[in-house]
Design an enzyme around this catalytic site. Structure first.
Site, mmCIF file in Angstrom:
data_model
loop_
_atom_site.group_PDB
_atom_site.id
_atom_site.type_symbol
_atom_site.label_atom_id
_atom_site.label_comp_id
_atom_site.label_asym_id
_atom_site.label_seq_id
_atom_site.Cartn_x
_atom_site.Cartn_y
_atom_site.Cartn_z
ATOM 1 N N LYS B 194 57.443 104.805 -44.243
ATOM 2 C CA LYS B 194 56.779 103.492 -44.347
ATOM 3 C C LYS B 194 55.276 103.715 -44.281
ATOM 4 O O LYS B 194 54.711 103.942 -43.206
ATOM 5 C CB LYS B 194 57.250 102.585 -43.201
ATOM 6 N N GLU B 268 52.011 110.103 -32.338
ATOM 7 C CA GLU B 268 50.628 110.589 -32.405
ATOM 8 C C GLU B 268 49.761 109.346 -32.392
ATOM 9 O O GLU B 268 49.721 108.611 -33.374
ATOM 10 C CB GLU B 268 50.437 111.433 -33.664
ATOM 11 N N CYS B 302 41.802 109.465 -35.448
ATOM 12 C CA CYS B 302 42.304 109.331 -34.084
ATOM 13 C C CYS B 302 41.665 110.351 -33.149
ATOM 14 O O CYS B 302 41.512 110.110 -31.966
ATOM 15 C CB CYS B 302 43.818 109.458 -34.061
ATOM 16 N N GLU B 399 39.331 102.659 -27.828
ATOM 17 C CA GLU B 399 39.191 103.306 -29.122
ATOM 18 C C GLU B 399 38.632 102.288 -30.128
ATOM 19 O O GLU B 399 39.228 101.237 -30.338
ATOM 20 C CB GLU B 399 40.557 103.820 -29.603
#
Lengths: 339, 490
Positions: B194, B268, B302, B399
């Site tokens: 996906k 992750e 990331c 973040e």
């Protein structure tokens, strides 16, 4: 004697970054230079120069080499490179006749296209200075002479100073000296520093380009330190190579020298010039240097007063590329004069 | 001023002319169905959504949104392929298929790179020089393992798990696909993938490539859609293994949904990495590392080095260098080969960045942005840095996932480690120093899956990548990357 240019406007910087580059300034202002600057003080100064990571430099150079310079920006770059060229002949077989031919080429690089500007200077051996001065008189093309027992520099300082006086007396506008690489590698920093200072003094009004011969310094840490040493001692320009040692100019070495120039400017307010020399043969190569220059030092430095290419065969490739941009056709090398 | 008293020339202005990569190489269809069992199908859900170019806000294509029946079809096709041709295929034949995909990706890398730029907004320079070479390298690397699994783990008899449900993010659409699909296929699994809703196109082109490479139908299935589709993939009982890359919030949700099902899981997730600069660092290269660490891919990374920890003794000098470098970043048209920083991936992400930057200003940090012009249309954010940031500021904790750098200081190596680890995340870190022993000392103490020394954002298929703490678990890359796709019960 002035070691560096007038420090106007730089005091703010220095107050914020108490960098040992200012040794030269401090000593100069108090007038006690010769005693204050010694090999130990210079060693301390050079230890404060940031280290260089070779992998990081290679990466930055590779990234900047992918800049895509096309159309009008390519045309502008090529013309700029012509204006920034020190057209060079440094051969044992040079004659007054050969130098005169080179000067004619320097003044008018492309006889069929008067819009092509003259190069910045011709660069010759000391005995050829007189002939070059005669041939370029009144044209705006400067005469640069290598000196200080080029290319090895293996001579006593007194002789080097004497040779410098001679070429300046013969009319050289610019002097390209070599540093004592042996002394530098042996850690005799004061010897290197003092020699540059004395040669600078002998130059008088002539501009001094200091050749580091980076191919013999080998590590980028040495290149960066030698750059700072040369600038602190009074270099107007720092230059990579004599062209007699391989490797000559490379992009990584040039980047490190440009970064040193930037640091020196931060600390002192003085703008020192840069001259990569040797091994730059194609327009594509030269544009890569120009990009490096543009993105490291930027606009205020984009002038022949502060950036030069030391080259001989580069010029015709530039002319060929300009012709291609103007006409859409590549022409045979036969259409471009050898010198 | 120059040392030359007789400076005669005024500096010349030199601008780079636009150098735009042509988009002719890639053909985008008006509509894309779901790729299930080796063919593109209309969605049974009957739903569609648009994907836009974030640099222009123009619509690129309409893409199917997979519903429960569609995901069920995809999982069934994957199961049939696993129990059928793919499962029966010899490992060396399987390797050939993966090698073939790798070569086709190389051959079509320009096309894929342009598509990645159009759909995601990243600069062509990065898609061409970083994303695509790494994508091909991952397939090549794992293709090599396909018939050597017993040698990868001596003494074990590893077997594939079955159907892997994989949900990937929008920051590196094709690279994250490669990180997930390559080891899954090499280990003998089949895949239901996906892609993110803002960047589905390169995964759909990959599906075509996989089919052209002769992969049996059902081995790779691509179901497009948003979070709901992802949830359907993750929670489908026919899925044996779930792999997710994305936000920590969604990761936590997935973990709770997968709990007790027996499905294998790797996550992750986010990061708030510290990039640590010691006084003795190679400063100019460190500046490049800092820039690359946070402005690479607009900071949509990331493992981005979003917290800069600078030794106090060099703070002013170093920050001035970073600011100066910021001014030379070329922000704009991602298709221009000279663009360094492209478009923000979506309006939603842009709003999130803006909100966090406002909080930084409100909390008293000092903001700096270069005065570069930004295009009128599209989603853009200036490269930004904050000085005077404290650990307790939101911009030092959360973040941002954008081109925003928070600068803090430290005085001793102990303090640097403490600050670097003082975050719920633990994905990556950078250390810059000329002292080799200090690099090892720091690396030992930092709770981060990757520690880069005198470089940043370097990836290689042979090197495992993954996080500590809320940055997730499981590793991708290297032999470690095979483990989550293999059954060890025997």
């Amino acid at each position: 004697m002035r070691i560096c240019g007038p420090p106007t406007g730089a005091d703010g910087h220095r107050a914020r970054y108490p960098d040992p580059v200012t040794i030269a300034h401090a000593a100069d202002r108090s007038g006690i230079l010769p005693d204050r600057i010694t090999t130990p003080t210079l060693r301390t100064f050079l230890r404060s120069v940031p280290s260089v990571d070779e992998v990081g430099v290679a990466e930055r150079v590779a990234a900047l080499s992918t800049r895509s310079i096309k159309k009008e920006s390519k045309r502008a770059a090529l013309e700029m490179i012509v204006r920034m060229t020190d057209l060079t002949t440094l051969e044992g077989k040079d004659t007054p006749g050969r130098v005169a031919q080179l000067c004619a080429k320097a003044i008018r690089p492309d006889p069929t296209d008067p819009s092509i500007p003259s190069v910045a200077a011709v660069c010759v051996y000391p005995t050829m200075v007189r002939h070059a001065v005669t041939a370029t008189e009144g044209t705006g093309v400067k005469v640069a002479s290598v000196a200080t027992y080029f290319p090895s520099g293996m001579a006593d300082t007194k002789l080097k100073v004497e040779e410098t006086r001679m070429v300046v007396a013969d009319g050289a506008h610019e002097v390209d000296m070599v540093i004592d690489r042996g002394a530098f590698l042996a850690g005799e920093y004061f010897k290197v520093f003092d020699e540059i200072r004395r040669v600078k003094e002998a130059c008088g009004e002539a501009h001094l380009k200091v050749i580091l011969e980076t191919g013999e310094l080998v590590t980028l840490d040495n290149v960066r330190r030698a750059s700072m040493l040369a600038m602190a001692a009074g270099a107007d320009f720092i230059k990579t190579s004599t062209g007699k040692v391989s490797p000559a100019a490379t992009l990584p070495v040039t980047l490190v020298m440009l970064e040193a120039i930037r640091d020196f400017h931060d600390a002192t307010g003085v703008m020192v010039g840069m001259k990569p020399a040797g091994g730059i043969r194609t327009a594509k190569d030269a544009i890569r240097y120009l990009v490096l220059f543009n993105e490291t030092l930027g606009h205020p430095w984009m002038t022949p007063d502060l950036f030069r290419f030391g080259a001989s065969s580069l010029l015709n490739d530039i002319l060929m590329q300009i012709r291609w941009l103007d006409t859409g056709r590549y022409q045979s090398p036969n259409y471009f004069t050898k010198d | 001023m120059s040392r030359f008293p007789t400076t005669t020339h005024t500096p010349l202005l030199w601008e780079y002319a636009p150098s735009r990569e042509s988009t002719d190489i890639v053909e985008i269809e008006d509509r894309y169905g779901l790729f299930i069992d080796g063919e593109f199908r209309e969605p049974k859900s009957g739903k569609w959504f648009d994907t836009v170019n974030p640099a222009t806000e123009e619509k690129l294509a309409t893409v199917a949104e997979a519903g429960p029946k569609d995901v069920d079809d995809a999982v069934k096709a994957a199961r049939a392929a696993f129990e059928g041709p793919w499962g029966r295929m010899s490992p060396s034949e399987r390797a050939k298929h993966v090698f073939r995909i790798a070569r086709m990706i190389q051959e079509r890398s320009r096309e894929l790179a342009v598509l990645e730029v159009l759909d995601g907004g990243k600069p062509i320079k990065e898609a061409r020089d970083v994303d695509l070479p790494l994508v091909a390298a991952h397939f090549f690397y794992y293709a090599g393992w396909a018939d050597k699994l017993e040698y990868a783990f001596p003494g074990a008899k590893p077997k594939p798990l079955g159907v892997a449900g994989q949900v990937i993010p929008w920051n590196f659409p094709l690279l994250m696909l490669a990180w997930k699909v390559a080891p899954a296929l090499a280990a003998g699994n089949t895949v239901v993938l996906k892609p993110a809703e803002t960047t589905p196109l390169s995964a759909l082109l990959f599906a075509q490539i996989a089919a052209e490479a002769g992969l049996p139908p059902g081995v790779v299935n691509v179901v497009t859609g948003a979070g709901e589709t992802g949830q359907l993939v993750v929670t489908h009982p026919g899925v044996d293994k779930v792999a997710f890359t994305g936000s920590t919030a969604v990761g936590k949700l997935i973990r709770s949904q997968v709990a007790g099902t027996g499905k294998k899981l790797t996550l992750e997730l986010g990061g708030k990495a510290a990039n640590i600069i010691f006084e003795d660092a190679p400063l100019d290269q460190a500046v490049e590392g800092v820039i690359n660490g946070i402005f690479f891919n607009q900071g949509h990374v990331c493992c981005a080095g979003s917290r800069l920890l600078v030794e106090e003794s060099i703070h002013d000098r170093f920050v001035d260098k970073v600011k100066r470098r910021l001014q030379t970043l070329r922000v704009g048209d991602p298709l221009d080969k000279n663009t360094d920083v492209g478009a923000i991936n979506s309006r939603q992400q842009l709003e999130k960045i803006e909100e966090l930057v406002e909080s930084g200003v409100a909390e008293g940090a000092e903001m700096y942005q270069p005065d570069c012009p930004l295009p009128a249309k599209g989603f853009w954010f200036r490269p930004t840095l904050f000085t005077g940031v404290s650990q307790s500021h939101r911009i030092a904790q959360e973040e941002i996932f954008g081109p925003v750098l928070s600068i803090l200081t430290f005085r001793t190596p102990e303090e640097a480690v403490e600050k670097a680890n003082n975050t719920p995340y633990g994905l990556s870190a950078g250390v810059w120093t000329s002292k080799g022993s200090r690099i090892l000392w720091m690396a030992d103490r930092m709770k981060a899956g990757v520690v880069w020394a005198n470089t940043y954002n370097k990836f290689d298929p042979t090197s495992p990548f993954g996080g500590y703490k809320e940055s997730g678990f499981g590793r991708e890359g290297g032999r470690h990357g095979l483990l989550p796709y293999l059954d060890w019960s025997e």
